[in-house]
Design a protein around this motif. Structure first.
Motif, short mmCIF file in Angstrom:
data_model
loop_
_atom_site.label_atom_id
_atom_site.label_comp_id
_atom_site.label_asym_id
_atom_site.label_seq_id
_atom_site.Cartn_x
_atom_site.Cartn_y
_atom_site.Cartn_z
N MET A 23 0.83 -1.21 0.00
CA MET A 23 0.00 0.00 0.00
C MET A 23 0.86 1.25 0.00
O MET A 23 0.53 2.24 -0.68
N TRP A 26 2.29 1.64 -3.54
CA TRP A 26 1.22 2.09 -4.43
C TRP A 26 0.95 3.58 -4.21
O TRP A 26 0.80 4.34 -5.17
N GLY A 27 0.87 4.01 -2.95
CA GLY A 27 0.61 5.41 -2.65
C GLY A 27 1.72 6.32 -3.16
O GLY A 27 1.46 7.41 -3.67
N THR A 30 1.48 6.55 -7.08
CA THR A 30 0.31 7.28 -7.60
C THR A 30 0.27 8.72 -7.14
O THR A 30 -0.66 9.44 -7.49
N GLN A 32 0.13 9.98 -3.93
CA GLN A 32 -0.70 10.27 -2.77
C GLN A 32 0.02 11.15 -1.75
O GLN A 32 -0.63 11.83 -0.96
#
Length: 74
Positions: A23, A26-27, A30, A32
């Motif tokens: 996670m 991924w963050g 992308t 985040q």
């Protein structure tokens, strides 16, 4: 009995650790965690009105970028 419990705890712990790592990756990929203006806006603008003005300017910049993207090329 205890070895089975320890083995199960190890497996569950590894699964949770890899899920959290996944996670986080991924963050990061992308975007985040991208907020480069937050700290500078906090330093430059002290009052509530100044912060609201900064937010309005940022929103205006983003809307202008979106308008440029949506215009058809001639």
């Amino acid at each position: 009995m205890i070895e089975d419990t320890l083995f199960m705890m190890l497996i569950v712990g590894l699964i949770v650790a890899f899920a959290i790592l996944g996670m986080f990756i991924w963050g990061a990929k992308t975007g985040q965690f991208d907020d480069s203006h937050k700290m500078m806006d906090g330093l430059l603008f002290d009052s509530q009105d100044d912060l609201n003005d900064a937010i309005n300017r940022e929103n205006k910049k983003e809307s202008q970028k979106e308008e440029k993207k949506s215009k058809p090329k001639n």
